[in-house]
Design an enzyme around this catalytic site. Sequence first.
Site, PDB file in Angstrom:
ATOM      1  N   PRO A 140       2.694 -78.256  66.857  1.00 16.04           N
ATOM      2  CA  PRO A 140       2.152 -78.374  65.362  1.00 16.04           C
ATOM      3  C   PRO A 140       0.393 -78.555  65.690  1.00 16.04           C
ATOM      4  CG  PRO A 140       3.464 -80.243  65.887  1.00 16.04           C
ATOM      5  CD  PRO A 140       3.735 -79.452  67.020  1.00 16.04           C
ATOM      6  N   ASN A 141      -0.116 -77.863  64.416  1.00 15.70           N
ATOM      7  CA  ASN A 141      -1.527 -77.814  64.405  1.00 15.70           C
ATOM      8  C   ASN A 141      -2.284 -77.326  65.424  1.00 15.70           C
ATOM      9  OD1 ASN A 141      -1.276 -79.093  61.735  1.00 15.70           O
ATOM     10  ND2 ASN A 141      -0.573 -80.915  62.883  1.00 15.70           N
ATOM     11  N   ARG A 143     -11.107 -76.622  63.781  1.00 11.55           N
ATOM     12  CA  ARG A 143     -11.419 -77.799  63.266  1.00 11.55           C
ATOM     13  C   ARG A 143     -11.555 -78.961  64.461  1.00 11.55           C
ATOM     14  NH1 ARG A 143     -11.171 -75.418  59.312  1.00 11.55           N
ATOM     15  NH2 ARG A 143      -9.981 -75.559  57.418  1.00 11.55           N
ATOM     16  N   TYR A 195     -11.100 -81.177  70.388  1.00 12.25           N
ATOM     17  CA  TYR A 195     -10.312 -80.073  71.038  1.00 12.25           C
ATOM     18  C   TYR A 195     -10.986 -79.117  71.522  1.00 12.25           C
ATOM     19  CZ  TYR A 195      -6.466 -83.048  68.819  1.00 12.25           C
ATOM     20  OH  TYR A 195      -5.597 -83.984  68.683  1.00 12.25           O
ATOM     21  N   ASN A 206       2.778 -77.872  75.261  1.00  9.72           N
ATOM     22  CA  ASN A 206       1.914 -78.877  74.663  1.00  9.72           C
ATOM     23  C   ASN A 206       2.650 -79.004  73.241  1.00  9.72           C
ATOM     24  OD1 ASN A 206       0.268 -80.665  73.199  1.00  9.72           O
ATOM     25  ND2 ASN A 206      -1.539 -79.488  73.786  1.00  9.72           N
ATOM     26  N   ALA A 234       1.788 -83.403  68.505  1.00 10.89           N
ATOM     27  CA  ALA A 234       2.276 -84.664  67.850  1.00 10.89           C
ATOM     28  C   ALA A 234       3.835 -84.962  67.994  1.00 10.89           C
ATOM     29  CB  ALA A 234       1.948 -84.850  66.302  1.00 10.89           C
ATOM     30  N   HIS A 265       5.312 -87.615  70.857  1.00 11.81           N
ATOM     31  CA  HIS A 265       5.364 -88.709  70.527  1.00 11.81           C
ATOM     32  C   HIS A 265       6.618 -89.060  69.825  1.00 11.81           C
ATOM     33  CE1 HIS A 265       1.343 -88.111  72.220  1.00 11.81           C
ATOM     34  NE2 HIS A 265       0.942 -87.483  71.076  1.00 11.81           N
ATOM     35  N   ASP A 317      15.524 -83.462  74.323  1.00 13.08           N
ATOM     36  CA  ASP A 317      16.926 -83.223  75.000  1.00 13.08           C
ATOM     37  C   ASP A 317      16.884 -81.722  75.246  1.00 13.08           C
ATOM     38  OD1 ASP A 317      18.049 -85.823  74.403  1.00 13.08           O
ATOM     39  OD2 ASP A 317      18.747 -85.429  72.210  1.00 13.08           O
ATOM     40  N   GLU A 371       4.351 -80.925  80.845  1.00 10.07           N
ATOM     41  CA  GLU A 371       3.989 -81.324  79.779  1.00 10.07           C
ATOM     42  C   GLU A 371       2.475 -81.106  80.000  1.00 10.07           C
ATOM     43  OE1 GLU A 371       5.064 -85.223  79.064  1.00 10.07           O
ATOM     44  OE2 GLU A 371       3.527 -85.466  77.326  1.00 10.07           O
ATOM     45  N   HIS A 373      -1.598 -81.737  77.838  1.00 10.63           N
ATOM     46  CA  HIS A 373      -2.251 -82.114  76.717  1.00 10.63           C
ATOM     47  C   HIS A 373      -3.616 -81.824  76.935  1.00 10.63           C
ATOM     48  CE1 HIS A 373       1.102 -84.009  74.838  1.00 10.63           C
ATOM     49  NE2 HIS A 373       1.524 -84.567  75.863  1.00 10.63           N
ATOM     50  N   SER A 407      -6.306 -83.314  75.242  1.00 11.61           N
ATOM     51  CA  SER A 407      -7.090 -84.499  75.384  1.00 11.61           C
ATOM     52  C   SER A 407      -6.230 -85.754  76.253  1.00 11.61           C
ATOM     53  CB  SER A 407      -7.052 -85.196  74.012  1.00 11.61           C
ATOM     54  OG  SER A 407      -5.800 -85.607  73.462  1.00 11.61           O
ATOM     55  N   ARG A 461      -6.427 -92.627  73.793  1.00 11.07           N
ATOM     56  CA  ARG A 461      -6.404 -92.534  72.365  1.00 11.07           C
ATOM     57  C   ARG A 461      -5.618 -93.581  71.736  1.00 11.07           C
ATOM     58  NH1 ARG A 461      -5.891 -86.592  70.801  1.00 11.07           N
ATOM     59  NH2 ARG A 461      -6.596 -87.485  68.865  1.00 11.07           N
ATOM     60  N   ARG A 512       0.099 -92.551  70.778  1.00  8.73           N
ATOM     61  CA  ARG A 512      -0.038 -91.425  71.639  1.00  8.73           C
ATOM     62  C   ARG A 512       0.310 -91.773  72.973  1.00  8.73           C
ATOM     63  NH1 ARG A 512      -2.390 -87.520  68.091  1.00  8.73           N
ATOM     64  NH2 ARG A 512      -3.824 -88.500  66.549  1.00  8.73           N
TER      65      ARG A 512
HETATM   66  O1  CA2 Z   1      -4.405 -83.480  73.210  1.00  8.44           O
HETATM   67  C1  CA2 Z   1      -3.472 -82.782  73.057  1.00  8.44           C
HETATM   68  O2  CA2 Z   1      -3.156 -81.678  73.664  1.00  8.44           O
HETATM   69  C2  CA2 Z   1      -2.442 -83.413  72.011  1.00  8.44           C
HETATM   70  O3  CA2 Z   1      -1.074 -82.781  72.365  1.00  8.44           O
HETATM   71  C3  CA2 Z   1      -3.041 -82.576  70.688  1.00  8.44           C
HETATM   72  C4  CA2 Z   1      -2.172 -83.300  69.433  1.00  8.44           C
HETATM   73  C5  CA2 Z   1      -1.856 -84.591  69.357  1.00  8.44           C
HETATM   74  O4  CA2 Z   1      -1.231 -84.808  68.204  1.00  8.44           O
HETATM   75  C6  CA2 Z   1      -1.344 -85.147  70.673  1.00  8.44           C
HETATM   76  O5  CA2 Z   1      -1.672 -86.573  70.694  1.00  8.44           O
HETATM   77  C7  CA2 Z   1      -2.313 -84.706  71.793  1.00  8.44           C
HETATM   78  C8  CA2 Z   1      -2.636 -82.708  68.104  1.00  8.44           C
HETATM   79  C9  CA2 Z   1      -2.795 -81.161  68.241  1.00  8.44           C
HETATM   80  C10 CA2 Z   1      -3.696 -80.883  66.871  1.00  8.44           C
HETATM   81  O6  CA2 Z   1      -4.752 -79.847  67.076  1.00  8.44           O
HETATM   82  C11 CA2 Z   1      -5.688 -79.614  66.300  1.00  8.44           C
HETATM   83  C12 CA2 Z   1      -6.563 -78.644  66.889  1.00  8.44           C
HETATM   84  C13 CA2 Z   1      -7.660 -78.522  66.001  1.00  8.44           C
HETATM   85  C14 CA2 Z   1      -7.819 -79.148  64.903  1.00  8.44           C
HETATM   86  C15 CA2 Z   1      -7.171 -80.019  64.469  1.00  8.44           C
HETATM   87  C16 CA2 Z   1      -5.887 -80.439  65.138  1.00  8.44           C
END
Ligand code: CA2
Length: 137
Positions: free
Chosen positions: A9-10, A17, A22, A71, A74, A77, A84, A95, A97, A99, A104, A108
């Site tokens: 997601p996202n 953003r 990111y 990846n 969210a 977590h 599963d 896996e 990420h 960041s 953080r 996370r």
């Molecule tokens: O660091 C990563 O790759 C994460 O998987 C990114 C997730 C975060 O919830 C994990 O804790 C770490 C968030 C992805 C959201 O991506 C965005 C990208 C641009 C703008 C807003 C969100």
Amino acid sequence: MKILILNGPNLNLLGKREPEIYGSDTFEDYFAKLQFKFKDLELEYFQSNIEGELIGKIQEVGFSYDGIVLNAAAYTHTSIGIGDAIKAVTTPVIEVHISNTHKREEFRHVSYISPVARGVILGFGLQSYDLAIQSFL
Ligand code: CA2
């Protein structure tokens, strides 16, 4: 060799953003660079904001592909369901990420993916995906 890159997601907002966390590349741009670099591999990319679709994709490719670079964003977590699914399939999952999640917020620091993944790569920006692909070579 067939490798799926699976984003949660996202991650469709990458490059649009929060560039300070990111980066400023969209994933589509980065994926084109990966395809250029790893010409001998069959790379596929799928992104979803929906947990069930991610699980469906893991089940769909998880007995035939050579690797999955995941990846779960969210859902990393929170998702016992994705954990599963990874446990149920035979294709190894790395896996990744963007960041360093350990630098953080504390929520996370927990991952439902790490215990069932072949390995974990985090904190190298988009290069984390490249490193994960290299681990299959
Ligand atoms: O660091 C990563 O790759 C994460 O998987 C990114 C997730 C975060 O919830 C994990 O804790 C770490 C968030 C992805 C959201 O991506 C965005 C990208 C641009 C703008 C807003 C969100």
